[in-house]
Design a protein around this motif. Structure first.
Motif, PDB file in Angstrom:
ATOM      1  N   ARG A 102       0.915  -1.332   0.173  1.00 46.98           N
ATOM      2  CA  ARG A 102      -0.037  -0.024   0.091  1.00 46.98           C
ATOM      3  C   ARG A 102       0.953   1.315   0.086  1.00 46.98           C
ATOM      4  O   ARG A 102       0.511   2.204  -0.746  1.00 46.98           O
ATOM      5  N   LYS A 130       2.374   1.906  -3.432  1.00 46.14           N
ATOM      6  CA  LYS A 130       1.503   2.425  -4.165  1.00 46.14           C
ATOM      7  C   LYS A 130       1.353   3.953  -4.043  1.00 46.14           C
ATOM      8  O   LYS A 130       1.184   4.840  -5.118  1.00 46.14           O
ATOM      9  N   LYS A 131       1.408   4.347  -2.801  1.00 46.51           N
ATOM     10  CA  LYS A 131       1.179   5.639  -2.411  1.00 46.51           C
ATOM     11  C   LYS A 131       2.501   6.518  -2.870  1.00 46.51           C
ATOM     12  O   LYS A 131       2.337   7.509  -3.352  1.00 46.51           O
ATOM     13  N   LEU A 138       4.344   5.778  -5.560  1.00 47.53           N
ATOM     14  CA  LEU A 138       4.175   5.894  -6.793  1.00 47.53           C
ATOM     15  C   LEU A 138       3.093   6.989  -7.282  1.00 47.53           C
ATOM     16  O   LEU A 138       3.451   7.651  -8.341  1.00 47.53           O
ATOM     17  N   GLU A 139       2.059   7.079  -6.662  1.00 52.34           N
ATOM     18  CA  GLU A 139       1.079   8.095  -6.868  1.00 52.34           C
ATOM     19  C   GLU A 139       1.632   9.650  -6.440  1.00 52.34           C
ATOM     20  O   GLU A 139       1.382  10.572  -7.087  1.00 52.34           O
ATOM     21  N   ASP A 140       2.420   9.765  -5.400  1.00 54.84           N
ATOM     22  CA  ASP A 140       2.733  10.962  -4.701  1.00 54.84           C
ATOM     23  C   ASP A 140       4.280  10.941  -4.942  1.00 54.84           C
ATOM     24  O   ASP A 140       5.058  10.747  -4.089  1.00 54.84           O
ATOM     25  N   LYS A 141       4.708  11.840  -5.857  1.00 50.30           N
ATOM     26  CA  LYS A 141       6.380  11.732  -6.012  1.00 50.30           C
ATOM     27  C   LYS A 141       7.001  12.645  -5.162  1.00 50.30           C
ATOM     28  O   LYS A 141       8.073  12.622  -5.121  1.00 50.30           O
TER      29      LYS A 141
END
Length: 93
Positions: A82, A85-86, A88-91
């Motif tokens: 999890r 994934k976070k 990767l979403e929030d650089k």
């Protein structure tokens, strides 16, 4: 001090150490996520998870804890996925 109070003090000490180790682990997880993103590797890798469980379960000396440790490892890896994934979403992490 009674048995309950003593056990709770030990648990509190262990929990504080686990929190510090958790933060170190999550920093490494962020690096894994970044590497995976740069190399087109998916977050979930079932063979790696099986390898982690098999390797680490051997650290448990008392067999009555083994199944619970495996659950702990699996939950830890689920949290790690999890977080990957976070990342990767929030650089900005």
């Amino acid at each position: 001090m009674n048995l309950l109070e003593d056990a709770r003090l030990r648990i509190n000490d262990i929990d504080s150490k686990m929190a510090a180790l958790f933060e170190l682990r999550m920093q490494a997880v962020a690096d894994v996520a970044k590497y995976k993103a740069e190399n087109g590797i998916p977050v979930f890798d079932s063979s790696r998870e099986a390898e982690v469980i098999e390797k680490n379960r051997k650290f448990i000396k008392d067999p009555q804890y083994e199944e619970f440790y495996i659950d702990f490892l699996q939950h830890t890896m689920d949290v790690s996925k999890r977080y990957q994934k976070k990342v990767l979403e929030d650089k900005d992490i």
